[in-house]
Structures are given as C-alpha cells and as structure tokens.
Write a protein that holds these residues in place. Structure first.
Motif, PDB file in Angstrom:
ATOM      1  N   PHE A   1       0.847  -1.193   0.000  1.00  0.00           N
ATOM      2  CA  PHE A   1       0.000   0.000   0.000  1.00  0.00           C
ATOM      3  C   PHE A   1       0.880   1.240   0.000  1.00  0.00           C
ATOM      4  O   PHE A   1       1.846   1.318   0.763  1.00  0.00           O
ATOM      5  CB  PHE A   1      -0.891   0.043   1.244  1.00  0.00           C
ATOM      6  N   SER A   2       0.521   2.209  -0.822  1.00  0.00           N
ATOM      7  CA  SER A   2       1.186   3.508  -0.754  1.00  0.00           C
ATOM      8  C   SER A   2       0.732   4.189   0.540  1.00  0.00           C
ATOM      9  O   SER A   2      -0.273   3.794   1.151  1.00  0.00           O
ATOM     10  CB  SER A   2       0.810   4.363  -1.963  1.00  0.00           C
ATOM     11  N   GLU A   3       1.439   5.226   0.943  1.00  0.00           N
ATOM     12  CA  GLU A   3       1.032   5.980   2.127  1.00  0.00           C
ATOM     13  C   GLU A   3      -0.367   6.564   1.932  1.00  0.00           C
ATOM     14  O   GLU A   3      -1.176   6.587   2.864  1.00  0.00           O
ATOM     15  CB  GLU A   3       2.029   7.107   2.418  1.00  0.00           C
ATOM     16  N   HIS A   4      -0.633   7.010   0.713  1.00  0.00           N
ATOM     17  CA  HIS A   4      -1.951   7.578   0.399  1.00  0.00           C
ATOM     18  C   HIS A   4      -3.047   6.521   0.583  1.00  0.00           C
ATOM     19  O   HIS A   4      -4.103   6.804   1.157  1.00  0.00           O
ATOM     20  CB  HIS A   4      -1.957   8.132  -1.024  1.00  0.00           C
ATOM     21  N   ALA A   5      -2.811   5.309   0.113  1.00  0.00           N
ATOM     22  CA  ALA A   5      -3.805   4.236   0.236  1.00  0.00           C
ATOM     23  C   ALA A   5      -4.013   3.847   1.695  1.00  0.00           C
ATOM     24  O   ALA A   5      -5.149   3.565   2.108  1.00  0.00           O
ATOM     25  CB  ALA A   5      -3.387   3.033  -0.595  1.00  0.00           C
ATOM     26  N   GLU A   6      -2.946   3.831   2.475  1.00  0.00           N
ATOM     27  CA  GLU A   6      -3.086   3.540   3.911  1.00  0.00           C
ATOM     28  C   GLU A   6      -3.942   4.605   4.589  1.00  0.00           C
ATOM     29  O   GLU A   6      -4.805   4.288   5.420  1.00  0.00           O
ATOM     30  CB  GLU A   6      -1.714   3.449   4.572  1.00  0.00           C
TER      31      GLU A   6
ATOM     32  N   THR B   1       1.108  -2.324  -6.295  1.00  0.00           N
ATOM     33  CA  THR B   1       0.976  -1.283  -5.284  1.00  0.00           C
ATOM     34  C   THR B   1      -0.420  -0.677  -5.354  1.00  0.00           C
ATOM     35  O   THR B   1      -0.839  -0.195  -6.405  1.00  0.00           O
ATOM     36  CB  THR B   1       2.025  -0.160  -5.494  1.00  0.00           C
ATOM     37  N   VAL B   2      -1.129  -0.735  -4.226  1.00  0.00           N
ATOM     38  CA  VAL B   2      -2.433  -0.093  -4.120  1.00  0.00           C
ATOM     39  C   VAL B   2      -2.155   1.393  -3.911  1.00  0.00           C
ATOM     40  O   VAL B   2      -1.454   1.781  -2.970  1.00  0.00           O
ATOM     41  CB  VAL B   2      -3.262  -0.678  -2.959  1.00  0.00           C
ATOM     42  N   LEU B   3      -2.684   2.211  -4.816  1.00  0.00           N
ATOM     43  CA  LEU B   3      -2.411   3.647  -4.805  1.00  0.00           C
ATOM     44  C   LEU B   3      -3.468   4.461  -4.082  1.00  0.00           C
ATOM     45  O   LEU B   3      -3.168   5.484  -3.464  1.00  0.00           O
ATOM     46  CB  LEU B   3      -2.274   4.154  -6.242  1.00  0.00           C
ATOM     47  N   ALA B   4      -4.736   4.031  -4.173  1.00  0.00           N
ATOM     48  CA  ALA B   4      -5.834   4.799  -3.572  1.00  0.00           C
ATOM     49  C   ALA B   4      -7.041   3.896  -3.381  1.00  0.00           C
ATOM     50  O   ALA B   4      -7.216   2.914  -4.105  1.00  0.00           O
ATOM     51  CB  ALA B   4      -6.202   5.980  -4.460  1.00  0.00           C
TER      52      ALA B   4
END
Length: 102
Positions: free
Chosen positions: A7-12, A89-92
C-alpha cells in the motif's frame, strides 16, 4: 505467479479515512466498520494472484487498474499499479459514492 501487494502511504490513509467515516456516522457501528475493512482486505488479496483480471483504469495504460470491491448497496474501488512481475501497489481507495469517484 504470485505478486507481493503493498500500500502507498496515500492508500493507507484512505483505509483509515474510510474506516473512520463509518464510525463518525455512528460510533456504535464498529461491527460495520470492521466488516467493511475485512471486505477490502479480502478483495485486495485477489491481487496476489490475478491483478490483470481487473479492469484498466486508463485505456492506454495496461498497468494501472481498478479493483471493484462490493459492499452493501455499493462498495469500494481500489486503484492499483502492477509495477513489475512481482509487485502490485495499491495507490488509492475510494467509496463508490464519494464525490470524486468517477
């Protein structure tokens, strides 16, 4: 073939926001918030084995895709990128009823 999903920080931050949104509506709805989080996590697991089965987010970019996550009368959408032969990678993450969902 097995992919590592991160997960990207944004997705988290999106996960936390979506969870908190349910609790902000009704603080006693912890069960619903947990069920929503479980639905998202379970759907994301499918990306470990079949990320190419999800629809393209952009017609001309085969590596940016969207995973539709059913939940209740609507659900969620995860935008992700297939980075290489091993990594997704999950972006959002968005709820389908959010104003900025397209």
């Amino acid at each position: 073939m097995s992919f590592s999903v991160r997960f990207s920080e944004h997705a988290e931050a999106d996960l936390i926001r979506l969870y908190q949104f349910i609790l902000d509506r009704d603080a006693s709805d912890l069960v619903l918030a947990e069920r929503a989080l479980d639905a998202i996590k379970n759907a994301i697991r499918s990306l470990e084995t079949s990320p190419f089965s999800c629809r393209k987010a952009q017609a001309d970019t085969p590596f940016f895709r969207e995973l539709i996550i059913p939940f209740g009368a609507s659900g969620y959408v995860a935008l992700f990128e297939i980075e290489d032969a091993n990594t997704v990678t999950v972006l959002a993450l968005r709820h389908q009823r959010e104003d900025d969902y397209h």
